[in-house]
Motif scaffolding. Structure first.
Motif, PDB file in Angstrom:
ATOM      1  N   LEU B  79      12.591 -27.133  -6.341  1.00 44.44           N
ATOM      2  CA  LEU B  79      11.563 -26.093  -6.274  1.00 44.44           C
ATOM      3  C   LEU B  79      12.147 -24.866  -5.562  1.00 44.44           C
ATOM      4  N   PRO B  80      12.063 -23.679  -6.203  1.00 43.45           N
ATOM      5  CA  PRO B  80      12.650 -22.487  -5.568  1.00 43.45           C
ATOM      6  C   PRO B  80      11.730 -21.878  -4.509  1.00 43.45           C
ATOM      7  N   PHE B  81      12.327 -21.335  -3.471  1.00 49.73           N
ATOM      8  CA  PHE B  81      11.597 -20.590  -2.438  1.00 49.73           C
ATOM      9  C   PHE B  81      12.196 -19.197  -2.364  1.00 49.73           C
ATOM     10  N   THR B  82      11.372 -18.193  -2.665  1.00 52.71           N
ATOM     11  CA  THR B  82      11.859 -16.823  -2.589  1.00 52.71           C
ATOM     12  C   THR B  82      11.617 -16.315  -1.176  1.00 52.71           C
ATOM     13  N   THR B  83      12.679 -15.932  -0.497  1.00 55.92           N
ATOM     14  CA  THR B  83      12.560 -15.442   0.872  1.00 55.92           C
ATOM     15  C   THR B  83      13.150 -14.028   0.921  1.00 55.92           C
ATOM     16  N   PRO B  84      12.905 -13.306   2.016  1.00 57.46           N
ATOM     17  CA  PRO B  84      13.517 -11.967   2.118  1.00 57.46           C
ATOM     18  C   PRO B  84      15.046 -12.036   2.116  1.00 57.46           C
ATOM     19  N   PHE B  85      15.601 -13.223   2.311  1.00 63.00           N
ATOM     20  CA  PHE B  85      17.063 -13.340   2.428  1.00 63.00           C
ATOM     21  C   PHE B  85      17.711 -13.889   1.156  1.00 63.00           C
ATOM     22  N   GLY B  86      16.881 -14.200   0.178  1.00 63.12           N
ATOM     23  CA  GLY B  86      17.411 -14.774  -1.059  1.00 63.12           C
ATOM     24  C   GLY B  86      16.593 -15.980  -1.468  1.00 63.12           C
ATOM     25  N   THR B  87      17.086 -16.717  -2.461  1.00 61.85           N
ATOM     26  CA  THR B  87      16.336 -17.872  -2.961  1.00 61.85           C
ATOM     27  C   THR B  87      16.968 -19.170  -2.467  1.00 61.85           C
ATOM     28  N   ILE B  88      16.101 -20.064  -1.996  1.00 62.64           N
ATOM     29  CA  ILE B  88      16.545 -21.375  -1.517  1.00 62.64           C
ATOM     30  C   ILE B  88      15.898 -22.414  -2.429  1.00 62.64           C
ATOM     31  N   PRO B 160      22.387 -24.807  -6.208  1.00 61.42           N
ATOM     32  CA  PRO B 160      22.959 -24.002  -5.118  1.00 61.42           C
ATOM     33  C   PRO B 160      22.003 -22.865  -4.727  1.00 61.42           C
ATOM     34  N   ASN B 161      21.898 -22.631  -3.434  1.00 63.85           N
ATOM     35  CA  ASN B 161      21.065 -21.528  -2.956  1.00 63.85           C
ATOM     36  C   ASN B 161      21.695 -20.191  -3.328  1.00 63.85           C
ATOM     37  N   ASP B 162      20.843 -19.172  -3.373  1.00 62.56           N
ATOM     38  CA  ASP B 162      21.341 -17.842  -3.696  1.00 62.56           C
ATOM     39  C   ASP B 162      20.909 -16.907  -2.564  1.00 62.56           C
ATOM     40  N   LEU B 163      21.708 -16.905  -1.492  1.00 64.56           N
ATOM     41  CA  LEU B 163      21.327 -16.155  -0.292  1.00 64.56           C
ATOM     42  C   LEU B 163      22.319 -15.043   0.003  1.00 64.56           C
ATOM     43  N   ASN B 164      21.803 -13.978   0.619  1.00 63.35           N
ATOM     44  CA  ASN B 164      22.660 -12.839   0.976  1.00 63.35           C
ATOM     45  C   ASN B 164      23.449 -13.163   2.240  1.00 63.35           C
ATOM     46  N   PHE B 165      24.587 -12.464   2.400  1.00 63.38           N
ATOM     47  CA  PHE B 165      25.348 -12.568   3.639  1.00 63.38           C
ATOM     48  C   PHE B 165      24.516 -11.947   4.760  1.00 63.38           C
ATOM     49  N   PRO B 166      24.464 -12.420   5.989  1.00 63.67           N
ATOM     50  CA  PRO B 166      25.192 -13.584   6.480  1.00 63.67           C
ATOM     51  C   PRO B 166      24.397 -14.888   6.365  1.00 63.67           C
ATOM     52  N   PHE B 167      23.259 -14.812   5.647  1.00 62.82           N
ATOM     53  CA  PHE B 167      22.368 -15.985   5.648  1.00 62.82           C
ATOM     54  C   PHE B 167      22.923 -17.134   4.807  1.00 62.82           C
ATOM     55  N   ASN B 168      23.957 -16.802   3.999  1.00 64.17           N
ATOM     56  CA  ASN B 168      24.571 -17.883   3.224  1.00 64.17           C
ATOM     57  C   ASN B 168      25.475 -18.756   4.086  1.00 64.17           C
ATOM     58  N   ILE B 169      25.726 -18.300   5.336  1.00 61.91           N
ATOM     59  CA  ILE B 169      26.494 -19.140   6.271  1.00 61.91           C
ATOM     60  C   ILE B 169      25.485 -19.964   7.053  1.00 61.91           C
ATOM     61  N   ARG B 170      25.437 -21.236   6.801  1.00 58.91           N
ATOM     62  CA  ARG B 170      24.397 -22.071   7.384  1.00 58.91           C
ATOM     63  C   ARG B 170      24.428 -22.092   8.910  1.00 58.91           C
ATOM     64  N   ARG B 171      25.635 -21.917   9.467  1.00 57.72           N
ATOM     65  CA  ARG B 171      25.751 -22.004  10.910  1.00 57.72           C
ATOM     66  C   ARG B 171      25.000 -20.905  11.660  1.00 57.72           C
ATOM     67  N   VAL B 172      24.699 -19.788  10.980  1.00 55.70           N
ATOM     68  CA  VAL B 172      23.952 -18.735  11.685  1.00 55.70           C
ATOM     69  C   VAL B 172      22.577 -19.252  12.104  1.00 55.70           C
ATOM     70  N   LEU B 173      22.140 -20.353  11.522  1.00 54.51           N
ATOM     71  CA  LEU B 173      20.855 -20.932  11.911  1.00 54.51           C
ATOM     72  C   LEU B 173      20.874 -21.417  13.364  1.00 54.51           C
ATOM     73  N   THR B 174      22.066 -21.575  13.927  1.00 54.81           N
ATOM     74  CA  THR B 174      22.128 -21.961  15.340  1.00 54.81           C
ATOM     75  C   THR B 174      21.429 -20.915  16.201  1.00 54.81           C
ATOM     76  N   PHE B 175      21.583 -19.627  15.803  1.00 59.07           N
ATOM     77  CA  PHE B 175      20.927 -18.557  16.570  1.00 59.07           C
ATOM     78  C   PHE B 175      19.419 -18.642  16.388  1.00 59.07           C
ATOM     79  N   TRP B 176      19.011 -18.858  15.148  1.00 55.28           N
ATOM     80  CA  TRP B 176      17.579 -18.959  14.854  1.00 55.28           C
ATOM     81  C   TRP B 176      16.982 -20.130  15.632  1.00 55.28           C
TER      82      TRP B 176
END
Lengths: 181, 430
Positions: B79-88, B160-176
């Motif tokens: 199931l796709p999720f459209t977010t401001p950062f791309g589609t997951i 595969p997700n379709d996310l913009n940089f830098p959100f395509n780097i999963r590790r940035v979620l550490t900050f979130w």
């Protein structure tokens, strides 16, 4: 509750209807039946689902639109031009039918209907589709889909739709200019 | 201080900052709420017993709605999720060893659900509501794990997700995660009865209500200060469901559980995402859990025996010319189904005189519905609502604004506030 009356004037089947006092809450279907004695637009579900009650609205830009009369107030049609099922065939001076519309003729030739209750709606829907195709012809490969989209909302309980579809397809294929070259 | 010292200080500070960011990035500040004892695998007997309860927990947590694509294989994601950062895309959580979670250990599943870190230290995106599931008990997570492992495996590859940089780097979620993740579930509030405490768990952890009903901050985390106060989602308002918000819509502690069960009430029918929530989740919740949900949202320790008699808001007077024009359009286009007095038709169309959309602070939902309509919907127990057509081709912006203002003043007791520009924006899907 007192019934509030409001003046309504419109054109029905090419004839102007003089301003008449009509309850402001009256649905178009009741107006057609009770005031104009036009009983062809059928009351089916009364909820805007079956589309047996539709009429054509002739827009100022020449396009046609299909409206459900059971759920649309009579006063919405104020100043508009309406074509009911009684206005499709050609008539002589006495009002007798001289020639059916191509859609009506095709429905008869294809034995499209049995009980006929939904037929006025199908004639209306198919006529609006033909008018759209005149402006925007469709590729032959997309024709079935176009008919389906246009008539899907019309409900028929006897025939299984096939003969309606075949009739409409016949009319479209035999009318020049409706299919993209 | 000479130039040299300033330069060196700047370099040292920059390095320190980099070091801190690096530490965050590599997860040194990540706090797991998962206890060590889940490293111990569950026995086959435990799995069997837990799976039965897990079926219910998974329904209450509404896992299926997102992890099954429309028309797709059960639990296979997509199931796709459209977010401001791309589609997951939701992932396959069936126990397929290649594409699903068949190789996941109990501990890995716990960390994914509660910490947002999946197998192989892969960070999940917060479209998966782990910020809420973090509050789930270890027992409930075990139960869901056991249940999912008992489902048939689905050989469906993840998209595969379709996310913009830098959100395509999963590790940035550490900050979130550092900023947006709550601590563990607060301990039971001893001052409150069990029904309230259970309700808090159903609302905050399982039901993850706040994911939609709590506004989000600039980082897309839930704003704790505006807990459950409503937010705009996919063009419509997920309403304020605090005690005051619910009362404003006309809900009552006794009526709310019935609405969550059936999806239909005098206040209207569930639409958009809440229709799916009822469809997949709340209709199957136990009476106790729905009562608890209501008790918590209304902040009560006991539900009243009977619903309070409904109150009709006092109509607000509007300019006579606005009323005449709007009422004319109402009678012409709406009253055929919704009724001259806004009474609706049972099993066909909702009433408007008691409709929640007319009482919300914002006219957005009413305008959105008038413009776009609502598809026909089947509700639990063979109940259904017919499709509502949209009127965007029949009414212009001013007419829709007038209609919304008049309806809300007449039956909702709301002062007219909608402008033609608002309607234009909603028409453009803004």
């Amino acid at each position: 509750m007192t019934i509030a009356l409001k003046k309504l004037s419109l054109t029905v089947n090419g004839k102007a209807v003089d301003p008449v006092d009509v309850p402001d809450t009256m649905m178009m279907q009741d107006f057609l039946y009770e005031y104009l004695n036009l009983t062809g637009a059928r009351m089916g579900c009364g909820q805007g689902i079956c589309h047996a009650c539709t009429v054509i609205v002739e827009n100022d830009d020449g396009t046609l639109a299909e409206m459900r009369t059971c759920i649309t107030g009579a006063h919405w049609f104020e100043g508009r031009k309406v074509r009911t099922i009684e206005g499709h065939a050609k008539r002589d001076a006495s009002g007798a039918i001289t020639q059916l519309s191509p859609v009506q003729q095709a429905f008869i030739e294809h034995f499209s209907f049995q009980c006929g209750y939904c037929t006025p709606g199908f004639v209306t829907g198919a006529t609006v589709l033909l008018d759209e195709l005149k402006r925007q012809p469709v590729a032959r490969a997309d024709l079935e889909r176009a008919i389906s989209e246009a008539l899907d909302k019309h409900i028929c309980r006897c025939t299984g739709y096939v003969r309606y579809y075949e009739a409409v397809r016949d009319v479209i294929l035999n009318t020049p200019g409706l299919i993209k070259a | 201080m000479n130039k040299r010292t300033v330069l060196w200080t700047a370099i040292v500070l920059a390095l320190l900052a980099l070091l801190v960011l690096g530490c965050v990035f590599f997860g040194l500040f990540e706090k797991s709420v998962v206890a060590k004892d889940v490293d111990q695998p569950l026995s086959p007997e435990q799995m069997k017993t837990l799976a039965v309860r897990g079926a219910y927990v998974a329904v209450a947590a509404d896992c299926y709605a997102c992890h099954t694509a429309k028309g797709g294989a059960p639990w296979a994601g997509g199931l796709p999720f459209t977010t401001p950062f791309g589609t997951i895309y939701a992932t396959n959580i069936s126990p397929d060893k290649e594409h699903g979670i068949g190789n996941w250990t109990r501990a890995e599943f716990h960390r994914a659900v509660r910490d947002g870190v999946g197998k192989g230290d892969t960070h999940l995106y917060p479209a998966m509501p782990y910020a809420s599931y973090r509050l789930m008990t270890a027992e409930d997570v075990d139960a869901v794990y056991a249940y999912l492992m008992s489902r048939p495996p689905m050989k469906v590859a993840n998209k595969p997700n379709d996310l913009n940089f830098p959100f395509n780097i999963r590790r940035v979620l550490t900050f979130w995660n550092l900023v947006n993740l709550p601590a563990d579930m607060p301990p039971l509030d001893a001052a409150r009865l069990e029904i309230w405490n259970r309700g808090r768990y159903v609302v905050d952890a399982l039901g993850h209500c706040g994911e939609c009903h709590t506004p989000r901050n600039i980082m897309q985390g839930m704003k704790a200060s505006e807990y459950l106060k409503g937010a705009v989602l996919e063009g419509v308002v997920a309403p304020d469901i605090t005690k005051d918000g619910l009362a404003r819509m006309g809900f009552d502690p006794v009526l709310l559980p019935a609405f969550m069960k059936s999806g239909i009430s005098a206040q209207g029918a569930m639409t958009n995402q809440m229709f799916e929530v009822v469809h997949f989740s709340t209709q199957y919740m136990t009476g106790e859990d729905l009562a608890a949900l209501s008790a918590y949202l209304f902040d009560l320790d006991k539900l009243p025996d009977k619903p309070a008699s409904p109150t009709q808001p006092k109509p607000v007077a509007v300019a006579p010319e606005l009323a005449t024009a709007a009422r004319g359009n109402y009678l012409a286009l709406c009253s055929g189904c919704h009724g001259i007095e806004g009474q609706g038709i049972p099993h066909v169309v909702v009433p408007l005189s008691t409709n929640a959309s007319l009482r919300l602070a914002s006219a957005r939902n009413l305008i959105h519905t008038v413009l776009n309509g609502i598809p026909g919907q089947h509700f639990p127990g063979l109940e259904r609502m017919q499709p509502m057509p949209g009127f965007k081709d029949q009414l212009d912006d001013r007419q829709v604004a007038d209609l919304a203002n008049w309806l809300r003043a007449e039956w909702g007791g709301e002062t007219p506030s909608a402008k033609a520009e608002d309607v234009a924006a909603i028409r453009r899907d803004e």
